[in-house]
Design a protein around this motif. Structure first.
Motif, PDB file in Angstrom:
ATOM      1  N   THR A 187       0.790  -1.233   0.022  1.00  4.64           N
ATOM      2  CA  THR A 187       0.171   0.049  -0.051  1.00  4.64           C
ATOM      3  C   THR A 187       0.975   1.291   0.095  1.00  4.64           C
ATOM      4  O   THR A 187       0.700   2.258  -0.596  1.00  4.64           O
ATOM      5  N   PHE A 188       1.891   1.202   0.842  1.00  4.07           N
ATOM      6  CA  PHE A 188       2.754   2.297   1.130  1.00  4.07           C
ATOM      7  C   PHE A 188       4.005   2.318   0.138  1.00  4.07           C
ATOM      8  O   PHE A 188       4.882   3.290   0.453  1.00  4.07           O
ATOM      9  N   MET A 189       4.068   1.731  -0.698  1.00  7.53           N
ATOM     10  CA  MET A 189       5.368   1.545  -1.396  1.00  7.53           C
ATOM     11  C   MET A 189       5.808   2.750  -2.244  1.00  7.53           C
ATOM     12  O   MET A 189       6.881   2.942  -2.419  1.00  7.53           O
ATOM     13  N   ASP A 190       4.740   3.582  -2.622  1.00  8.25           N
ATOM     14  CA  ASP A 190       5.106   4.893  -3.353  1.00  8.25           C
ATOM     15  C   ASP A 190       5.096   6.114  -2.545  1.00  8.25           C
ATOM     16  O   ASP A 190       4.852   7.088  -3.141  1.00  8.25           O
ATOM     17  N   ARG A 191       4.705   5.837  -1.272  1.00  6.04           N
ATOM     18  CA  ARG A 191       4.562   7.129  -0.664  1.00  6.04           C
ATOM     19  C   ARG A 191       5.799   8.038  -0.400  1.00  6.04           C
ATOM     20  O   ARG A 191       6.982   7.444  -0.610  1.00  6.04           O
ATOM     21  N   PRO A 192       5.603   9.073  -0.479  1.00  9.56           N
ATOM     22  CA  PRO A 192       7.010  10.019  -0.675  1.00  9.56           C
ATOM     23  C   PRO A 192       7.796  10.112   0.623  1.00  9.56           C
ATOM     24  O   PRO A 192       7.547   9.479   1.664  1.00  9.56           O
ATOM     25  N   ALA A 193       9.121   9.910   0.176  1.00 10.86           N
ATOM     26  CA  ALA A 193       9.980   9.899   1.299  1.00 10.86           C
ATOM     27  C   ALA A 193      10.436  11.292   1.961  1.00 10.86           C
ATOM     28  O   ALA A 193      10.051  12.471   1.661  1.00 10.86           O
ATOM     29  N   ALA A 194      10.756  10.996   3.158  1.00 14.16           N
ATOM     30  CA  ALA A 194      10.512  12.091   4.117  1.00 14.16           C
ATOM     31  C   ALA A 194      12.008  12.687   4.376  1.00 14.16           C
ATOM     32  O   ALA A 194      13.110  11.857   4.533  1.00 14.16           O
TER      33      ALA A 194
ATOM     34  N   TYR B 253      -0.763   9.148  -8.395  1.00 18.62           N
ATOM     35  CA  TYR B 253      -0.902  10.433  -8.808  1.00 18.62           C
ATOM     36  C   TYR B 253       0.057  11.596  -8.228  1.00 18.62           C
ATOM     37  O   TYR B 253       0.260  12.544  -9.027  1.00 18.62           O
ATOM     38  N   LEU B 254       0.348  11.439  -6.940  1.00 14.50           N
ATOM     39  CA  LEU B 254       1.078  12.250  -6.173  1.00 14.50           C
ATOM     40  C   LEU B 254       2.373  12.345  -6.978  1.00 14.50           C
ATOM     41  O   LEU B 254       3.024  13.510  -6.913  1.00 14.50           O
ATOM     42  N   ARG B 255       3.115  11.442  -7.277  1.00  8.73           N
ATOM     43  CA  ARG B 255       4.362  11.382  -7.981  1.00  8.73           C
ATOM     44  C   ARG B 255       4.003  11.914  -9.406  1.00  8.73           C
ATOM     45  O   ARG B 255       4.988  12.791  -9.703  1.00  8.73           O
ATOM     46  N   CYS B 256       3.358  11.842 -10.062  1.00  9.59           N
ATOM     47  CA  CYS B 256       2.940  12.429 -11.248  1.00  9.59           C
ATOM     48  C   CYS B 256       2.910  13.936 -11.080  1.00  9.59           C
ATOM     49  O   CYS B 256       3.418  14.915 -11.746  1.00  9.59           O
ATOM     50  N   ILE B 257       2.239  14.519  -9.857  1.00  9.91           N
ATOM     51  CA  ILE B 257       1.930  15.735  -9.581  1.00  9.91           C
ATOM     52  C   ILE B 257       3.514  16.482  -9.264  1.00  9.91           C
ATOM     53  O   ILE B 257       3.535  17.378  -9.793  1.00  9.91           O
ATOM     54  N   ILE B 258       4.007  15.783  -8.621  1.00  5.97           N
ATOM     55  CA  ILE B 258       5.394  16.199  -8.067  1.00  5.97           C
ATOM     56  C   ILE B 258       6.487  16.442  -9.561  1.00  5.97           C
ATOM     57  O   ILE B 258       7.067  17.441  -9.637  1.00  5.97           O
TER      58      ILE B 258
ATOM     59  N   ASN C 249       5.425  19.193 -11.533  1.00 10.59           N
ATOM     60  CA  ASN C 249       5.633  20.487 -11.149  1.00 10.59           C
ATOM     61  C   ASN C 249       7.167  20.746 -10.862  1.00 10.59           C
ATOM     62  O   ASN C 249       7.394  22.066 -10.288  1.00 10.59           O
ATOM     63  N   SER C 250       7.876  19.775 -10.917  1.00  8.42           N
ATOM     64  CA  SER C 250       9.225  19.959 -10.658  1.00  8.42           C
ATOM     65  C   SER C 250       9.981  20.559 -12.123  1.00  8.42           C
ATOM     66  O   SER C 250       9.699  20.093 -13.112  1.00  8.42           O
ATOM     67  N   LEU C 251      10.829  21.458 -11.755  1.00  8.00           N
ATOM     68  CA  LEU C 251      11.558  21.962 -12.860  1.00  8.00           C
ATOM     69  C   LEU C 251      12.821  21.059 -13.439  1.00  8.00           C
ATOM     70  O   LEU C 251      13.092  20.951 -14.634  1.00  8.00           O
TER      71      LEU C 251
END
Lengths: 214, 116
Positions: A117-124, A167-172, A175-177
């Protein structure tokens, strides 16, 4: 030229395939099957809130007892099989999981389910000191997806994390230069384990002060 | 004229041994820019130009487990371009490190070492 990881790292190709399969099948169906054969829903922010509210050790850490296992399975149950009013029947049907062997099997199956479930969560970010949050992780997700896609709160809360994080990875990335890197849970683990083995056996070809060949 | 390669090449994921420690490197980019010396006549019209290789730099994201994060000055030898052969690089910047369930990730920048 540097070697390809898929050619030198044992299990790397399989790990990449596993990640791709998990990511793609998450869009096919809201339900999944645990490693021990139980049918459940994919884990959502609503499940997380319920698990936190009931102080489940599967999300808060700590020792897992039989009642915690049944409680967590009830939270992630497949609602097409078990309605809200079926709780007693659900518990009776799953009492066998309190036996040592099925308990252990179910425990590991849930651990795997949560890891996937959390394999793609953002790294802290690794920062020194203690940090307290100003809002919940769920509020952050609702804010991001509400802002980016205009989705409603309840819709976001009931989407599986495994899809939300993609989706969050796609957004990041959008939006990243610059090109961004993410952690690929299973393939990176395989690669890092291989790199660790290279370091332990001291077979790395370069020395502390490498010199180019003439 | 030593014009060779003026682009940035993305090498994807690969093992990289820095200061004798093997890391998994991702988004490895090596920049091989050029510089120009322009010549103009007495009316400021172009009448000549020399183009040559400029300093080689690069960036990468390193994935690591329990390994130490590289430090500025750590060196590594790599063959990014088979025509150029082995080259020595050294770390010039170590960025913020990130962590997810035991996997750490850090962005580094590096320069080519010319006097090895």
């Amino acid at each position: 030229m540097p070697p390809r990881l898929s050619e030198v790292v044992p299990g790397y190709k399989e790990a990449v395939e596993r990640e791709l399969t998990l990511r793609e099948t998450a869009f096919l169906c809201d339900r999944t099957v645990l490693a021990n054969g139980l049918r459940v829903r994919q884990f959502t922010p609503t499940h997380m809130l319920q698990a936190l509210y009931s102080e489940s050790p599967f999300v808060m850490g700590g020792n897992v007892q039989g009642e915690h296992l049944l409680q967590f399975l009830w939270i992630i149950r497949d609602p097409t099989l078990w309605k809200d009013e079926d709780k007693q029947r659900f518990i009776s049907a799953h009492l066998y999981l309190l036996q040592p062997a099925p308990f252990l099997e179910a425990f590991h199956a849930i651990q795997q389910y949560m890891e996937e479930t959390f394999m793609d969560r953002p790294a802290a970010a690794e920062v020194a000191g203690e940090h307290t949050s100003y809002y919940s992780n769920v509020a952050e997700l609702v804010d991001i997806f509400g802002h980016e896609y205009g989705w409603e709160e309840q819709y976001i809360l009931n989407l599986p994390y495994i899809r939300l994080y993609q989706y969050l990875r796609c957004i990041i990335a959008r939006n990243s230069l610059e090109e961004v890197s993410f952690i690929n849970r299973f393939s990176d683990l395989a690669a890092i384990a291989w790199a660790g083995m290279q370091n332990r056996v001291g077979s790395s070809p370069a020395s502390e002060n490498p010199q180019p060949t003439p | 004229m030593a014009l060779k390669n003026d682009g940035a090449i993305n090498y994807g994921s690969m093992p990289l041994t820095i200061a004798a420690v093997t890391y998994i490197a991702q988004n490895v980019k090596v920049n091989r820019p050029t510089f120009k010396i322009e010549s103009r006549d007495h009316l400021n019209r172009p009448d000549g130009k020399v183009t040559d290789d400029d300093f080689v730099t690069g960036t990468a994201t390193l994935k690591l487990g329990q390994n130490r994060v590289p430090k500025n000055g750590d060196e590594f030898l790599e063959t990014f371009d088979s025509e150029l052969g082995n080259e020595v690089f050294y770390i010039t910047n170590v960025g913020q490190s990130f962590e997810q369930a035991g996997i750490r990730m850090v962005e580094v920048a590096f320069d080519k070492k010319y006097n090895t």
